[in-house]
Design a protein around this motif. Structure first.
Motif, PDB file in Angstrom:
ATOM      1  N   GLN A 216     -27.173  15.548 -16.413  1.00 40.47           N
ATOM      2  CA  GLN A 216     -27.355  15.751 -14.973  1.00 40.47           C
ATOM      3  C   GLN A 216     -28.664  16.442 -14.655  1.00 40.47           C
TER       4      GLN A 216
ATOM      5  N   ALA B 105     -27.365  14.687  -9.518  1.00 42.64           N
ATOM      6  CA  ALA B 105     -26.594  13.529  -9.969  1.00 42.64           C
ATOM      7  C   ALA B 105     -26.362  13.661 -11.469  1.00 42.64           C
TER       8      ALA B 105
ATOM      9  N   ALA C 183     -25.186  11.284 -14.930  1.00 43.09           N
ATOM     10  CA  ALA C 183     -24.859  10.004 -15.554  1.00 43.09           C
ATOM     11  C   ALA C 183     -23.832  10.269 -16.652  1.00 43.09           C
TER      12      ALA C 183
ATOM     13  N   THR D  44     -20.158   3.375 -18.417  1.00 42.86           N
ATOM     14  CA  THR D  44     -21.169   4.219 -17.772  1.00 42.86           C
ATOM     15  C   THR D  44     -20.804   4.413 -16.307  1.00 42.86           C
TER      16      THR D  44
ATOM     17  N   TYR E 208     -21.687   7.185 -12.587  1.00 40.66           N
ATOM     18  CA  TYR E 208     -22.646   8.100 -11.958  1.00 40.66           C
ATOM     19  C   TYR E 208     -21.936   8.985 -10.942  1.00 40.66           C
TER      20      TYR E 208
ATOM     21  N   THR F  96     -16.381   9.718  -9.842  1.00 38.85           N
ATOM     22  CA  THR F  96     -17.168   8.888 -10.743  1.00 38.85           C
ATOM     23  C   THR F  96     -16.396   7.612 -11.042  1.00 38.85           C
TER      24      THR F  96
END
Length: 539
Positions: free
Chosen positions: A170, A187, A189, A337, A339, A363
């Motif tokens: 982040q 943000a 990931a 994955t 975000y 997320t």
């Protein structure tokens, strides 16, 4: 039998470790471990806990690294009456659970970067499997006995070993509007990876049916797959023989010999061997041996005609059981994955009170299977499973009681109901309510270089009974943490910490009517111990 490893696909294994919601880990620094209330942090771990508070740090470049070593024991007890043992124990280990933070602060602006395991982070091993794995095996003896094949024992080699880590990377930007108010935007990931290795093999039973083989005498433990295969072959031979003799007796019945007793069949053209074989088929079809001498050929023919499709049907069922009891293995990886947008605010009132507020959005995360071995058919290569990380709202304050004594408190609310967490592709898990946590901690400076701290955290789960399974469950808990920090010099400080979590056991009544048992109680419990070390350095 395909249900043996079904529970695995439902888990994502993201609840292995440790504090936080049903998915999320919030134990993200050694400072947290020793205090448990970091929501108003203005130290470097604010990168995770209170990004807007980073503007309160000194100007310069800051680094932080910590690691936690976690030991957790999960105990499942199931009262299903046919199980050999009612208690199952899983050991969870996370020897490496690191957090890394970096901050650059210049006047009103702070930039923060962090890497941490936001979910998972450990491996779970169940050496004897779990109730959901074993119950379908445990019903084999009762099922066979109910169908006339007395069976009293079973055994199986069952093992499950899984690991999970959802790494988060982040970045945050924080800005001080004035001395009182600062805001942050960031943000994260998420890189998720679950690994599954499990097997169910070497299922043994002791059937008493010598007609399927001399070894099946009730005294020997034999491979279930071999027994069912031999049973299928024998029943198929019986079906073929019954059909053949039914057709072969047709001319005798049509020629007027139907009223002749079977045992006198040589008088109408049957051989002694044929009479013996027909008698054996009649006994297999359920005719008592004592009545064979009184059955005429016409009755024998009708009985064989009715028995042939029954034998064929049982042969097919036995063949299916042979397949179902064959060794099952799983070797699969799930990756995905996602975000996470993160916003925050920090409010400072004088030199004593600081308040931090943070909101992490949900997320959205989809896991994709990369499967090498799948004996269950439940991990199709390329298959997808939704496993969101719920949104989180956290708020807390830190109050300076004395120059050397600080009190902190925090509140965390997890929006679990809004997250899409699937137990199987397209099947959302039942979540009744949201989880919340309340934390409090004290920190005291013994000297200018040494401080000690302690904290308490209460976590109240709200998932409801429908969420709980033997491998995925959420429990209300009480956690105590303690530790200290030593300032080596003006730039370097070291931390040591530990915590212990006490969980409230939970139980549910499970419907097992599909296995011939109305219901049974399953109970969930666990214990958790954690040790941590950390270091912070300012350039």
């Amino acid at each position: 039998m395909r249900k043996q490893l079904l529970t695995i696909i439902a888990t994502g294994l993201t609840t292995l470790v440790m504090a936080g919601g049903i998915v999320t880990n919030t134990n993200q620094s050694a400072t947290y471990v020793r205090m448990l209330a970091r929501d108003a942090s203005t130290s470097i771990d604010a990168v995770y806990f209170n990004p807007a508070g980073l503007v309160k740090m000194e100007n310069g470049f800051h680094l932080y690294l910590s690691n936690q070593t976690i030991f957790q024991k999960k105990t499942i007890e199931n009262k299903f009456p046919l199980l050999n043992e009612s208690k199952y124990v899983g050991d969870v280990a996370a020897p490496l659970f690191p957090d890394f933070y970096a901050v650059y602060k210049k006047d009103k602006l702070a930039l923060g970067f962090g890497i941490q395991p936001n979910a998972g982070g450990g491996s779970a091993k169940y050496n004897t499997g779990l109730p959901s794995f074993e119950i379908p095996v445990s019903v084999i003896p009762a099922s066979l006995t109910a169908n006339g094949i007395t069976t009293t024992k079973y055994s199986a080699d069952i093992n499950f070993d899984g690991s999970s880590v959802f790494w988060g990377a982040q970045i945050n930007a924080s800005y001080a509007i004035n001395d009182m108010i600062s805001l942050s935007l960031g943000a994260r990931a998420i890189l998720a990876k679950n690994t599954y290795n499990g097997f169910l093999k070497n299922i043994l039973i002791n059937p008493n049916q010598p007609a399927f083989g001399a070894n099946y005498n009730g005294a020997n433990m034999v491979p279930a797959t071999q027994f069912f295969t031999d049973a299928a072959n024998t029943l198929n031979a019986w079906s073929t023989g019954a059909t053949s003799y039914y057709n072969g007796l047709e001319p005798i019945v049509n020629g007027g010999g139907g009223s002749t007793l079977l045992v006198n069949g040589t008088s109408v053209g049957l051989t002694s061997d044929q009479i013996t074989q027909i008698s054996g088929l009649l006994v297999a079809a359920g005719v008592p041996q004592s009545q064979i001498g009184s059955i005429d050929i016409q009755t024998a023919q009708a009985t064989l005609g009715a028995a042939a499709p029954v034998f064929a049907g049982k042969s097919a069922a036995m063949a299916a059981n042979a397949t179902a009891t064959a060794d099952k293995e799983v070797d699969a990886i799930q990756t995905g994955t996602g975000y996470t947008p993160i916003i925050g605010a920090n409010l400072t009132f004088g030199d004593k009170l600081n308040i931090g507020i943070k909101y992490e959005f949900r997320t959205k995360l989809t896991l994709t299977n990369d499967t090498k071995v799948d004996g269950t058919g439940l991990f199709p290569d390329g298959g997808k499973l939704r496993y969101d990380i719920p949104a989180i709202l956290s708020a807390g304050f830190e109050y300076k009681i004395l120059q050397s004594l600080r009190f902190a408190s925090g509140f965390h609310y997890y929006f679990d109901k809004d997250a899409v967490i699937e137990s199987a592709p397209g099947v959302k898990k039942d979540i009744e309510g949201n989880l919340y946590e309340i934390a409090a901690g004290l920190e005291y400076d013994i000297t200018d270089k040494i401080l000690v701290s302690a904290g308490y955290l209460y976590a109240k789960t709200g998932v409801g009974k429908g969420f709980q399974t033997d491998l995925t469950h959420s429990l209300t808990s009480n956690t105590v943490g303690f530790g200290g920090m030593f300032k080596v010099n003006d730039n370097l400080s070291l931390e040591l910490a530990g915590l212990f979590t006490m969980y409230n056991s939970d139980s549910k009544e499970i419907d097992y009517s599909a296995y011939g048992v109305p219901s049974a109680i399953e109970t969930y419990n666990r214990t958790n111990v954690l040790f941590s070390i950390g270091a912070a350095y300012k350039f």
